[in-house]
Design a protein around this motif. Structure first.
Motif, mmCIF file in Angstrom:
data_model
loop_
_atom_site.group_PDB
_atom_site.id
_atom_site.type_symbol
_atom_site.label_atom_id
_atom_site.label_comp_id
_atom_site.label_asym_id
_atom_site.label_seq_id
_atom_site.Cartn_x
_atom_site.Cartn_y
_atom_site.Cartn_z
ATOM 1 N N VAL A 83 50.682 17.803 -31.413
ATOM 2 C CA VAL A 83 51.856 16.935 -31.315
ATOM 3 C C VAL A 83 52.522 17.157 -29.963
ATOM 4 N N LYS A 84 52.845 16.058 -29.313
ATOM 5 C CA LYS A 84 53.630 16.127 -28.080
ATOM 6 C C LYS A 84 54.849 15.224 -28.230
ATOM 7 N N MET A 85 55.923 15.619 -27.566
ATOM 8 C CA MET A 85 57.206 14.928 -27.677
ATOM 9 C C MET A 85 57.515 14.173 -26.390
ATOM 10 N N ILE A 86 58.075 12.995 -26.571
ATOM 11 C CA ILE A 86 58.525 12.213 -25.416
ATOM 12 C C ILE A 86 59.946 11.742 -25.709
ATOM 13 N N LEU A 87 60.819 11.905 -24.742
ATOM 14 C CA LEU A 87 62.224 11.567 -24.949
ATOM 15 C C LEU A 87 62.438 10.061 -24.858
ATOM 16 N N ARG A 88 63.045 9.536 -25.895
ATOM 17 C CA ARG A 88 63.273 8.088 -25.977
ATOM 18 C C ARG A 88 64.045 7.552 -24.785
ATOM 19 N N ASP A 89 65.173 8.182 -24.483
ATOM 20 C CA ASP A 89 66.083 7.616 -23.504
ATOM 21 C C ASP A 89 65.523 7.620 -22.084
ATOM 22 N N GLU A 90 64.524 8.453 -21.828
ATOM 23 C CA GLU A 90 63.880 8.493 -20.509
ATOM 24 C C GLU A 90 62.595 7.667 -20.473
ATOM 25 N N LEU A 94 58.008 2.793 -23.318
ATOM 26 C CA LEU A 94 57.223 3.109 -24.517
ATOM 27 C C LEU A 94 58.027 2.789 -25.781
ATOM 28 N N MET A 95 59.278 3.221 -25.817
ATOM 29 C CA MET A 95 60.119 2.999 -27.002
ATOM 30 C C MET A 95 60.177 1.527 -27.363
ATOM 31 N N ASP A 96 60.305 0.669 -26.378
ATOM 32 C CA ASP A 96 60.473 -0.753 -26.647
ATOM 33 C C ASP A 96 59.214 -1.406 -27.207
ATOM 34 N N GLN A 97 58.107 -0.697 -27.217
ATOM 35 C CA GLN A 97 56.897 -1.185 -27.879
ATOM 36 C C GLN A 97 56.905 -0.840 -29.376
ATOM 37 N N TYR A 98 57.873 -0.013 -29.806
ATOM 38 C CA TYR A 98 57.913 0.470 -31.192
ATOM 39 C C TYR A 98 59.306 0.304 -31.804
ATOM 40 N N LEU A 99 59.920 -0.834 -31.553
ATOM 41 C CA LEU A 99 61.251 -1.101 -32.079
ATOM 42 C C LEU A 99 61.214 -1.269 -33.596
ATOM 43 N N THR A 100 62.221 -0.744 -34.264
ATOM 44 C CA THR A 100 62.363 -0.924 -35.701
ATOM 45 C C THR A 100 62.940 -2.315 -35.940
ATOM 46 N N ASN A 101 62.309 -3.068 -36.805
ATOM 47 C CA ASN A 101 62.701 -4.453 -37.100
ATOM 48 C C ASN A 101 62.737 -5.320 -35.851
ATOM 49 N N GLY A 102 61.984 -4.941 -34.834
ATOM 50 C CA GLY A 102 61.884 -5.723 -33.618
ATOM 51 C C GLY A 102 63.099 -5.671 -32.715
ATOM 52 N N THR A 103 64.120 -4.882 -33.098
ATOM 53 C CA THR A 103 65.354 -4.882 -32.317
ATOM 54 C C THR A 103 65.938 -3.496 -32.045
ATOM 55 N N SER A 104 65.667 -2.520 -32.903
ATOM 56 C CA SER A 104 66.374 -1.245 -32.844
ATOM 57 C C SER A 104 65.501 -0.129 -32.280
ATOM 58 N N ARG A 105 66.074 0.660 -31.404
ATOM 59 C CA ARG A 105 65.381 1.811 -30.816
ATOM 60 C C ARG A 105 65.550 3.045 -31.701
ATOM 61 N N GLU A 115 40.988 10.315 -30.109
ATOM 62 C CA GLU A 115 40.611 10.984 -28.859
ATOM 63 C C GLU A 115 40.552 10.032 -27.667
ATOM 64 N N GLU A 116 40.333 8.748 -27.923
ATOM 65 C CA GLU A 116 40.278 7.765 -26.844
ATOM 66 C C GLU A 116 41.662 7.177 -26.536
ATOM 67 N N GLY A 117 42.658 7.576 -27.284
ATOM 68 C CA GLY A 117 44.002 7.059 -27.066
ATOM 69 C C GLY A 117 44.300 5.781 -27.836
ATOM 70 N N LYS A 118 43.428 5.435 -28.775
ATOM 71 C CA LYS A 118 43.639 4.237 -29.586
ATOM 72 C C LYS A 118 44.632 4.554 -30.711
ATOM 73 N N GLU A 119 45.614 3.674 -30.858
ATOM 74 C CA GLU A 119 46.598 3.853 -31.926
ATOM 75 C C GLU A 119 45.921 3.751 -33.287
ATOM 76 N N ARG A 120 46.155 4.757 -34.132
ATOM 77 C CA ARG A 120 45.597 4.752 -35.479
ATOM 78 C C ARG A 120 46.660 4.541 -36.544
ATOM 79 N N MET A 121 47.891 4.976 -36.255
ATOM 80 C CA MET A 121 48.970 4.832 -37.229
ATOM 81 C C MET A 121 50.304 5.064 -36.528
ATOM 82 N N VAL A 122 51.334 4.389 -37.027
ATOM 83 C CA VAL A 122 52.700 4.617 -36.545
ATOM 84 C C VAL A 122 53.565 4.895 -37.770
ATOM 85 N N TRP A 123 54.419 5.902 -37.664
ATOM 86 C CA TRP A 123 55.328 6.248 -38.754
ATOM 87 C C TRP A 123 56.719 6.456 -38.165
ATOM 88 N N GLY A 124 57.721 6.024 -38.934
ATOM 89 C CA GLY A 124 59.093 6.303 -38.559
ATOM 90 C C GLY A 124 59.944 5.046 -38.621
#
Length: 188
Positions: A83-90, A94-105, A115-124
């Motif tokens: 697991v690696k962490m990336i800060l939303r506000d910086e 990236l964050m804007d590709q994963y908006l909740t309900n298309g509007t919320s960060r 391993e190839e960097g392909k998205e397999r699942m998103v949670w949150g």
């Protein structure tokens, strides 16, 4: 930027935990007290065979991150997922590709990649039961333009923070939601 580049840019979970200023003690407490059910170990090992990685979009001030990050880290450890962490506000690109309900960060957002960097699942950002708890609390607030709104909202956030940091039922709901999503996305 592709997801593997975001993953490589992100900080390690240890570096994030060290970096934290807000919610550090509560996050550490949950990390110390929560444990993976023994009966799930084999299942998580099977998930681990898929060589997944996680990009966690987060911020240390976030109450949902405070409870979700330690649960993710415990699950990831049992499944041998880095697991690696990336800060939303910086990293709004990236964050804007994963908006909740298309509007919320809303955060945290956990992006599971292969391993190839392909998205397999998103949670949150929340397990369904936790979302209901928050929705019920928000329903009790006065309108945003009411003079009591700021104080009542602050009190609500404090209540939720206390609940998140002590209620093992909340922890189990987060874990179960993550585990179920992984099983459905990766093993089925």
């Amino acid at each position: 930027m592709d997801l593997m580049q975001w993953y490589q840019k992100a900080m390690s979970s240890d570096a994030y935990l060290e970096y934290m200023k807000e919610n550090k003690e509560r996050t550490a407490s949950i990390l110390e007290k929560f444990s993976i059910p023994e009966e799930d170990r084999e299942l998580l090992e099977r998930i681990g065979e898929h060589s997944l990685k996680v990009i966690a979009i987060t911020e240390d001030w976030c109450g949902d991150a405070m409870v979700n990050i330690p649960i993710l880290l415990k699950l990831a450890e049992a499944a041998n997922i880095e697991v690696k962490m990336i800060l939303r506000d910086e990293n709004l690109e990236l964050m804007d590709q994963y908006l909740t309900n298309g509007t919320s960060r809303s955060i945290p957002i956990f992006i599971f990649i292969d391993e190839e960097g392909k998205e397999r699942m998103v949670w949150g950002p929340r397990a369904p039961l936790v979302k209901k708890v928050v929705d019920d609390e928000n329903a009790k607030l006065p309108p945003r333009d009411h003079e009591d709104f700021p104080l009542r909202k602050k009190e609500m956030i404090q209540r939720l923070g206390n609940l998140y940091s002590t209620d093992r039922t909340i922890w189990q709901e987060v874990y179960d939601s993550l585990k179920t999503s992984l099983v459905q996305s990766i093993l089925m």
